[in-house]
Design a protein around this motif. Structure first.
Motif, PDB file in Angstrom:
ATOM      1  N   GLU A 183      65.738 -58.894 101.628  1.00 57.24           N
ATOM      2  CA  GLU A 183      66.537 -58.377 100.521  1.00 57.24           C
ATOM      3  C   GLU A 183      66.903 -59.551  99.625  1.00 57.24           C
ATOM      4  O   GLU A 183      67.431 -60.558 100.093  1.00 57.24           O
ATOM      5  CB  GLU A 183      67.816 -57.706 101.018  1.00 57.24           C
ATOM      6  CG  GLU A 183      68.727 -57.259  99.869  1.00 57.24           C
ATOM      7  CD  GLU A 183      70.107 -56.830 100.323  1.00 57.24           C
ATOM      8  OE1 GLU A 183      71.040 -56.890  99.486  1.00 57.24           O
ATOM      9  OE2 GLU A 183      70.266 -56.441 101.498  1.00 57.24           O
ATOM     10  N   TRP A 242      67.978 -62.222 102.479  1.00 56.62           N
ATOM     11  CA  TRP A 242      68.561 -61.753 103.725  1.00 56.62           C
ATOM     12  C   TRP A 242      67.511 -61.084 104.593  1.00 56.62           C
ATOM     13  O   TRP A 242      66.715 -60.275 104.113  1.00 56.62           O
ATOM     14  CB  TRP A 242      69.717 -60.799 103.422  1.00 56.62           C
ATOM     15  CG  TRP A 242      70.746 -61.442 102.540  1.00 56.62           C
ATOM     16  CD1 TRP A 242      70.901 -61.284 101.197  1.00 56.62           C
ATOM     17  CD2 TRP A 242      71.718 -62.418 102.941  1.00 56.62           C
ATOM     18  NE1 TRP A 242      71.923 -62.074 100.733  1.00 56.62           N
ATOM     19  CE2 TRP A 242      72.439 -62.781 101.779  1.00 56.62           C
ATOM     20  CE3 TRP A 242      72.057 -62.998 104.159  1.00 56.62           C
ATOM     21  CZ2 TRP A 242      73.473 -63.712 101.820  1.00 56.62           C
ATOM     22  CZ3 TRP A 242      73.085 -63.925 104.194  1.00 56.62           C
ATOM     23  CH2 TRP A 242      73.785 -64.275 103.036  1.00 56.62           C
ATOM     24  N   ALA A 289      70.911 -58.825 108.628  1.00 55.90           N
ATOM     25  CA  ALA A 289      71.662 -59.244 107.442  1.00 55.90           C
ATOM     26  C   ALA A 289      71.200 -58.503 106.195  1.00 55.90           C
ATOM     27  O   ALA A 289      71.928 -58.453 105.202  1.00 55.90           O
ATOM     28  CB  ALA A 289      71.532 -60.747 107.230  1.00 55.90           C
ATOM     29  N   ALA A 290      70.000 -57.950 106.231  1.00 60.70           N
ATOM     30  CA  ALA A 290      69.479 -57.172 105.107  1.00 60.70           C
ATOM     31  C   ALA A 290      69.878 -55.709 105.284  1.00 60.70           C
ATOM     32  O   ALA A 290      70.002 -55.218 106.397  1.00 60.70           O
ATOM     33  CB  ALA A 290      67.959 -57.304 105.037  1.00 60.70           C
ATOM     34  N   ARG A 291      70.063 -55.013 104.172  1.00 61.48           N
ATOM     35  CA  ARG A 291      70.482 -53.624 104.219  1.00 61.48           C
ATOM     36  C   ARG A 291      69.285 -52.693 104.086  1.00 61.48           C
ATOM     37  O   ARG A 291      68.386 -52.937 103.269  1.00 61.48           O
ATOM     38  CB  ARG A 291      71.504 -53.339 103.112  1.00 61.48           C
ATOM     39  CG  ARG A 291      72.803 -54.105 103.318  1.00 61.48           C
ATOM     40  CD  ARG A 291      73.698 -54.040 102.107  1.00 61.48           C
ATOM     41  NE  ARG A 291      73.136 -54.794 100.983  1.00 61.48           N
ATOM     42  CZ  ARG A 291      73.783 -55.006  99.849  1.00 61.48           C
ATOM     43  NH1 ARG A 291      75.011 -54.521  99.687  1.00 61.48           N
ATOM     44  NH2 ARG A 291      73.220 -55.692  98.871  1.00 61.48           N
ATOM     45  N   GLN A 336      69.209 -60.931  96.653  1.00 62.83           N
ATOM     46  CA  GLN A 336      70.503 -60.635  96.031  1.00 62.83           C
ATOM     47  C   GLN A 336      70.872 -61.757  95.064  1.00 62.83           C
ATOM     48  O   GLN A 336      70.957 -62.921  95.449  1.00 62.83           O
ATOM     49  CB  GLN A 336      71.592 -60.512  97.107  1.00 62.83           C
ATOM     50  CG  GLN A 336      72.998 -60.304  96.565  1.00 62.83           C
ATOM     51  CD  GLN A 336      74.054 -60.433  97.644  1.00 62.83           C
ATOM     52  OE1 GLN A 336      73.932 -61.277  98.545  1.00 62.83           O
ATOM     53  NE2 GLN A 336      75.075 -59.608  97.579  1.00 62.83           N
ATOM     54  N   GLY A 375      69.969 -65.625 106.712  1.00 71.37           N
ATOM     55  CA  GLY A 375      70.172 -65.707 105.276  1.00 71.37           C
ATOM     56  C   GLY A 375      69.762 -67.061 104.750  1.00 71.37           C
ATOM     57  O   GLY A 375      69.907 -68.079 105.432  1.00 71.37           O
ATOM     58  N   ARG A 430      77.664 -60.534 105.951  1.00 67.27           N
ATOM     59  CA  ARG A 430      76.303 -60.128 106.330  1.00 67.27           C
ATOM     60  C   ARG A 430      76.062 -60.256 107.839  1.00 67.27           C
ATOM     61  O   ARG A 430      75.138 -59.645 108.366  1.00 67.27           O
ATOM     62  CB  ARG A 430      75.286 -61.011 105.596  1.00 67.27           C
ATOM     63  CG  ARG A 430      75.266 -60.832 104.087  1.00 67.27           C
ATOM     64  CD  ARG A 430      74.415 -59.672 103.693  1.00 67.27           C
ATOM     65  NE  ARG A 430      74.270 -59.543 102.255  1.00 67.27           N
ATOM     66  CZ  ARG A 430      73.348 -58.780 101.671  1.00 67.27           C
ATOM     67  NH1 ARG A 430      72.480 -58.106 102.410  1.00 67.27           N
ATOM     68  NH2 ARG A 430      73.297 -58.684 100.364  1.00 67.27           N
ATOM     69  N   HIS A 450      78.744 -63.903 102.155  1.00 70.89           N
ATOM     70  CA  HIS A 450      77.698 -64.325 103.086  1.00 70.89           C
ATOM     71  C   HIS A 450      78.114 -64.002 104.525  1.00 70.89           C
ATOM     72  O   HIS A 450      77.326 -63.466 105.312  1.00 70.89           O
ATOM     73  CB  HIS A 450      77.446 -65.828 102.974  1.00 70.89           C
ATOM     74  CG  HIS A 450      76.960 -66.263 101.625  1.00 70.89           C
ATOM     75  ND1 HIS A 450      77.058 -67.562 101.192  1.00 70.89           N
ATOM     76  CD2 HIS A 450      76.387 -65.576 100.611  1.00 70.89           C
ATOM     77  CE1 HIS A 450      76.544 -67.662  99.981  1.00 70.89           C
ATOM     78  NE2 HIS A 450      76.139 -66.471  99.602  1.00 70.89           N
ATOM     79  N   ALA A 488      70.019 -62.000 112.640  1.00 71.95           N
ATOM     80  CA  ALA A 488      70.339 -61.877 111.218  1.00 71.95           C
ATOM     81  C   ALA A 488      70.167 -63.247 110.585  1.00 71.95           C
ATOM     82  O   ALA A 488      70.583 -64.259 111.158  1.00 71.95           O
ATOM     83  CB  ALA A 488      71.765 -61.383 111.027  1.00 71.95           C
TER      84      ALA A 488
END
Length: 429
Positions: free
Chosen positions: A248, A264, A268-270, A250, A231, A111, A108, A229
């Motif tokens: 995102e 996320w 923080a998200a890809r 996960q 989460g 991220r 976490h 960012a």
């Protein structure tokens, strides 16, 4: 031994402390001393009952002693989650059960690499805040329950002293209050773990509806989106229709057990990743550094086509199943579905993957229970692992009815292939 209260960094307490009998005293010098005496006696080999008797005879307050003995036991159980610091930390039963494992919390924290400060809104005992602190972030921890906040304060102070001794400059605040009111302050990252169980320090129960989470999902998603960012940690079984399209998703499993779903937002998200399955494995023991593997895709992967049973069967990890990436895994393995809608894959060739358990099918046995019992007896199978998907069977009850005897062990896989039930005798690859 535990940290002295006077060593703590700056901590703010806008709310009252809990009045739980004995438990509030654990953060005082008397509580610190009592925990130290318990640890010393246990290290010398005294059983908990004897420790209790000795300290009562020495005049220890009964309520404080009962709380301290409970925490001493929780410290033993906390080692797999919190590692070397567990003997110095404070826990409640409910808080420990709900806390993230240290290695997952570190995932976490990774991220938020681009951020300077993280607001942990609903910090519990501080599992994530500890990871954020280790990652060099300034931490703003907010917790509604006063006793839990006091314990989080203590736990963060233990970590902060270790980081300071190593040359770091850890900064954190702990605030008691409602996260929706206290807010994220000036933190550029936000992490939330909405309470998904009833309030209390032990014997809590899971909330049936996401509408009852605290804070609500709507607030959690808004707070996560509002930061650079963000989460949100949730249970792995959350209704997928509640997953925001801009997040995102996960799913994380630890040593084969799916433990959470993380959503996320922002940095923080890809990019290009909408679904991911992350597997954390402790091959060298729970305290060793884990191995991490990940399967990811932009969206849900369509399932592979069903095919006839091959020589090999693959059981995808639960995180892969939850993330709906079975089709992606099937493509990597050159496998097909054993049956549409059932999460078993089958192939003609062996393959090694961290994302599934692999089995070699030895033979197909009769699926009818009476005939199956006779077949297992004929093969001298006395120890049987039973796995099943797509069939209404209680493995424990079935194992009892089989009345197994013999020197051999095996795995029995019960499922469906095409339009028939199958009972497959298999061995792990």
């Amino acid at each position: 031994m535990s940290a002295e209260p006077s060593d703590r960094p700056r901590v703010m307490h806008p709310g009252p402390v809990s009045s739980s009998p004995g438990w509030d005293g654990l953060t005082t010098p008397d509580g610190h001393d009592l925990l130290g005496r318990i640890a010393a006696l246990r290290a010398a080999g005294d059983a908990p009952d004897l420790v209790n008797q000795r300290l009562r005879k020495d005049g220890a307050d009964p309520e404080l002693l009962a709380a301290a003995l409970t925490v001493a036991g929780l410290r033993d159980r906390a080692a797999p989650k919190f590692g070397a610091n567990a003997p110095d930390m404070l826990f409640t039963q409910a808080g420990l059960e709900q806390a993230s494992r240290a290695h997952v919390a570190e995932l976490h924290a990774a991220r938020f690499a681009s951020c300077k400060a993280v607001a942990d809104l609903g910090c519990g005992l501080g599992a994530e805040s500890l990871a954020f602190l280790r990652a060099g972030k300034r931490v703003r921890a907010v917790e509604l329950d006063p006793l839990t906040a006091r314990f989080a304060e203590h736990n963060l102070a233990v970590e902060a002293r270790g980081l300071a001794a190593a040359g770091g400059s850890p900064e954190f605040d702990v605030l008691v209050g409602d996260a929706t009111v206290v807010g994220a302050g000036d933190a550029d990252a936000v992490f939330l773990d909405p309470a998904r169980r009833t309030a209390g320090h032990r014997d809590t129960r899971r909330l049936a509806s996401s509408d009852d989470y605290s804070p609500t999902l709507d607030f959690a998603f808004r707070a996560a989106r509002s930061a650079v960012a963000g989460g949100v940690k949730l249970g792995p079984g959350l209704d997928r229709e509640l997953i925001p399209s801009d997040a995102e998703a996960q799913w994380v499993s630890v040593d084969g057990q799916v433990v959470e779903m993380g959503l996320w937002f922002g940095e923080a998200a890809r990019a290009g990743v909408g679904r991911s399955a992350t597997l954390v494995s402790h091959d060298d023991g729970p305290l060793a550094a884990p191995t991490v593997h990940e399967l990811r895709a932009a969206t849900d992967a369509p399932d592979a086509e069903a095919r006839e049973l091959g020589e090999y069967l693959f059981e995808p990890d639960g995180a892969v199943i939850r993330a709906r990436l079975i089709g992606l895994l099937a493509k990597e393995l050159g496998a097909g579905m054993l049956r549409e809608g059932i999460a078993y894959l089958t192939a003609d060739r062996p393959a090694h993957t961290p994302f599934a358990q692999a089995f070699r099918v030895i033979e197909e046995l009769p699926a009818r229970e009476k005939d199956l019992k006779r077949a297992l007896a004929a093969r001298g199978i006395g120890r049987l692992e039973i796995k099943k998907r797509g069939v209404d069977v209680d493995p424990a009850a079935l194992r009892t009815r089989m009345r197994l005897k013999g020197p051999h062990s095996a795995t029995l896989i019960l499922s469906r292939s095409a339009n028939r039930h199958v009972a497959l005798l298999a061995e792990r690859c």
